[in-house]
Design an enzyme around this catalytic site. Structure first.
Site, PDB file in Angstrom:
ATOM      1  N   LYS A 112       0.836  -1.208   0.000  1.00 41.24           N
ATOM      2  CA  LYS A 112       0.000   0.000   0.000  1.00 41.24           C
ATOM      3  C   LYS A 112       0.861   1.246   0.000  1.00 41.24           C
ATOM      4  O   LYS A 112       0.548   2.213  -0.677  1.00 41.24           O
ATOM      5  CB  LYS A 112      -0.968  -0.009   1.195  1.00 41.24           C
ATOM      6  CG  LYS A 112      -2.088  -1.015   1.025  1.00 41.24           C
ATOM      7  CD  LYS A 112      -3.289  -0.747   1.905  1.00 41.24           C
ATOM      8  CE  LYS A 112      -4.435  -1.678   1.500  1.00 41.24           C
ATOM      9  NZ  LYS A 112      -5.603  -1.600   2.337  1.00 41.24           N
ATOM     10  N   LYS A 196      -4.840  -9.535  -6.608  1.00 40.80           N
ATOM     11  CA  LYS A 196      -6.138  -9.746  -5.951  1.00 40.80           C
ATOM     12  C   LYS A 196      -7.113  -8.634  -6.340  1.00 40.80           C
ATOM     13  O   LYS A 196      -6.701  -7.494  -6.598  1.00 40.80           O
ATOM     14  CB  LYS A 196      -5.978  -9.808  -4.432  1.00 40.80           C
ATOM     15  CG  LYS A 196      -5.751  -8.487  -3.738  1.00 40.80           C
ATOM     16  CD  LYS A 196      -6.187  -8.554  -2.274  1.00 40.80           C
ATOM     17  CE  LYS A 196      -6.305  -7.130  -1.718  1.00 40.80           C
ATOM     18  NZ  LYS A 196      -7.111  -6.991  -0.542  1.00 40.80           N
ATOM     19  N   LYS A 199     -10.971  -3.312  -3.372  1.00 34.40           N
ATOM     20  CA  LYS A 199     -11.861  -2.143  -3.412  1.00 34.40           C
ATOM     21  C   LYS A 199     -11.135  -0.915  -3.928  1.00 34.40           C
ATOM     22  O   LYS A 199     -11.617  -0.196  -4.780  1.00 34.40           O
ATOM     23  CB  LYS A 199     -12.348  -1.799  -1.995  1.00 34.40           C
ATOM     24  CG  LYS A 199     -13.374  -2.693  -1.396  1.00 34.40           C
ATOM     25  CD  LYS A 199     -13.858  -2.044  -0.088  1.00 34.40           C
ATOM     26  CE  LYS A 199     -13.736  -2.977   1.098  1.00 34.40           C
ATOM     27  NZ  LYS A 199     -12.537  -2.844   1.885  1.00 34.40           N
TER      28      LYS A 199
HETATM   29  N1  AQP Z   1      -9.672 -10.475  -3.531  1.00 35.72           N
HETATM   30  C1  AQP Z   1     -10.059 -11.009  -2.402  1.00 35.72           C
HETATM   31  N2  AQP Z   1     -10.319 -12.329  -2.312  1.00 35.72           N
HETATM   32  C2  AQP Z   1     -10.719 -12.881  -1.135  1.00 35.72           C
HETATM   33  N3  AQP Z   1     -10.902 -12.167   0.002  1.00 35.72           N
HETATM   34  C3  AQP Z   1     -10.651 -10.843  -0.048  1.00 35.72           C
HETATM   35  N4  AQP Z   1     -10.733  -9.869   0.867  1.00 35.72           N
HETATM   36  C4  AQP Z   1     -10.372  -8.690   0.305  1.00 35.72           C
HETATM   37  N5  AQP Z   1     -10.057  -8.877  -0.990  1.00 35.72           N
HETATM   38  C5  AQP Z   1     -10.219 -10.199  -1.238  1.00 35.72           C
HETATM   39  C6  AQP Z   1     -11.186 -10.048   2.234  1.00 35.72           C
HETATM   40  O1  AQP Z   1     -12.259  -9.127   2.462  1.00 35.72           O
HETATM   41  C7  AQP Z   1     -12.105  -8.529   3.761  1.00 35.72           C
HETATM   42  C8  AQP Z   1     -11.921  -7.027   3.546  1.00 35.72           C
HETATM   43  O2  AQP Z   1     -11.136  -6.440   4.487  1.00 35.72           O
HETATM   44  P1  AQP Z   1     -10.763  -4.891   4.439  1.00 35.72           P
HETATM   45  O3  AQP Z   1     -11.931  -4.070   4.050  1.00 35.72           O
HETATM   46  O4  AQP Z   1     -10.151  -4.595   5.755  1.00 35.72           O
HETATM   47  O5  AQP Z   1      -9.661  -4.664   3.336  1.00 35.72           O
HETATM   48  P2  AQP Z   1      -8.705  -5.490   2.442  1.00 35.72           P
HETATM   49  O6  AQP Z   1      -8.442  -6.848   2.967  1.00 35.72           O
HETATM   50  O7  AQP Z   1      -7.490  -4.654   2.165  1.00 35.72           O
HETATM   51  O8  AQP Z   1      -9.610  -5.622   1.111  1.00 35.72           O
HETATM   52  P3  AQP Z   1      -9.685  -4.653  -0.142  1.00 35.72           P
HETATM   53  O9  AQP Z   1     -10.953  -4.973  -0.875  1.00 35.72           O
HETATM   54  O10 AQP Z   1      -8.430  -4.728  -0.941  1.00 35.72           O
HETATM   55  O11 AQP Z   1      -9.848  -3.232   0.511  1.00 35.72           O
HETATM   56  P4  AQP Z   1      -8.940  -1.954   0.440  1.00 35.72           P
HETATM   57  O12 AQP Z   1      -8.911  -1.567  -0.972  1.00 35.72           O
HETATM   58  O13 AQP Z   1      -9.640  -0.968   1.312  1.00 35.72           O
HETATM   59  O14 AQP Z   1      -7.570  -2.332   0.957  1.00 35.72           O
HETATM   60  C9  AQP Z   1     -10.906  -9.230   4.418  1.00 35.72           C
HETATM   61  O15 AQP Z   1     -11.360 -10.345   5.138  1.00 35.72           O
HETATM   62  C10 AQP Z   1     -10.098  -9.663   3.232  1.00 35.72           C
HETATM   63  O16 AQP Z   1      -9.234 -10.740   3.503  1.00 35.72           O
END
Ligand code: AQP
Length: 333
Positions: A112, A196, A199
């Protein structure tokens, strides 16, 4: 009864399919057999400096999607992280138990901070996994359902729990176990299927968003990157795009990947994509409709969140009191 805790950040106007398949589906299942506590972690989202109104809107929209996906407020606690101040309090304590080196090894921080550049990186992004450990340990959590990307953060939470128990005495906190379902632990970006789906970091064509217009969901699936071969086969290394589509197909249809591959023998990628688009749209439409109902009733939503926060806070305070006492912090009169 064993306790489950998990959370997501309100970092987008819609959750993406990886959030749903990697975590939310399991949240809904686990609330049947466990005492479940789920949170919209808005303090974590501050690490990406959202606008005021955007953060407020996304916090409600994220909670609405949890409810629409099946989180049942009569069974599970659902609350907003900033409504329970014990999270920030325990995070400070845990930061004093965390080595600089171990925090610096977190790959999500490296990824990040590389993406936002040095000027956009802040200390909160660095200490993010410590706040996450506080989120989990406050509730004497036994099980944490997450996707693969959170495995390393979970390991840190476990290490911190063990360290607290060694220094402050056994039973200070519960050591949590990750709950990661292998088949759907990592859903990939539709355009860059070795990364992956995310969001914040996937482009609009790489995403399937829960609240998206069905036409766009279908369009993105039909335009998903595959390969120059024509055979439909599950081979995540050699054919990441097609394998990702098969994973999603299997998760939504409930059919084994081998069966799906057999059905599409001799058919083109286009056939698979058209059918998958229909399956995904049919599955997501009722979730989207229910989420819209919650979003259009913010008073009802806020009431659910207020009740969740009040119960969560009572549980969190017991843990925090125990830790403060064992640390020797002078109790107030
Ligand atoms: N691509 C993915 N496949 C499976 N699981 C996923 N998770 C996220 N992306 C995938 C799971 O969804 C939850 C979200 O947790 P978060 O909102 O704290 O953020 P994150 O893990 O960093 O997910 P994002 O979508 O990539 O969000 P941003 O962009 O905000 O960083 C967790 O349980 C994660 O494992």
């Amino acid at each position: 009864m064993t306790r489950v805790f998990s959370a997501m950040q309100p970092t987008s106007d819609s959750l993406q399919l990886g959030n749903y398949l990697g975590a939310l589906v399991e949240w809904v299942k686990l609330q049947e057999t466990h005492e479940a506590i789920y949170s919209v972690v808005d303090l974590h989202a501050l690490t990406v400096a959202p606008d005021r109104d955007v953060l407020t809107r996304r916090t409600r929209v994220t909670a609405a999607q949890f409810l629409a996906a099946g989180v049942d407020p009569d069974r599970s606690l659902l609350f907003v992280q900033s409504h329970v101040p014990q999270h920030a309090e325990l995070a400070w304590v845990l930061s004093t138990f965390t080595g600089m080196g171990e925090a610096g090894r977190m790959t999500q921080f490296k990824d990040k901070s590389a993406q936002v550049g040095e000027s956009g990186t802040n200390v909160g992004l660095f200490t993010y996994p410590v706040l996450m450990a506080a989120d989990i340990l406050l509730y004497d959590t036994n099980v944490v359902p997450v996707g693969e990307d959170q495995r390393q953060h979970l390991e840190l939470s476990r290490d911190l729990a063990q360290r607290l128990n060694t220094r402050l005495g056994e039973g200070t906190v519960v050591v949590p176990e990750p709950h990661i379902v292998k088949a759907t632990a990592k859903i990939f970006d539709l355009q860059e299927p070795t990364k992956k789906m995310s969001k914040s970091f996937s482009g609009p064509k790489g995403l399937i968003e829960i609240l998206d217009d069905p036409k766009k969901v279908a369009k993105n699936i039909k335009a998903a990157a595959t390969d120059s071969d024509t055979v439909i086969r599950f081979d995540p290394e050699g054919k990441p795009g097609v394998s990702n589509l098969l994973t999603i197909y299997s998760a939504f249809s409930g059919r084994a990947i081998d069966q799906i591959v057999a059905d599409y023998e001799g058919k083109m990628y286009g056939h698979l994509k058209v059918d998958l688009a229909e399956i995904v749209v049919d599955y997501l439409t009722p979730i989207r409709d229910r989420a819209m109902e919650w979003i259009e009733s913010p008073e009802r939503l806020d009431e659910v969140l207020a009740q969740g926060a009040s119960k969560a806070s009572a549980i969190a305070q017991v843990t925090l009191d125990r830790i403060y006492d064992r640390l020797g912090l002078l109790p107030p009169l």
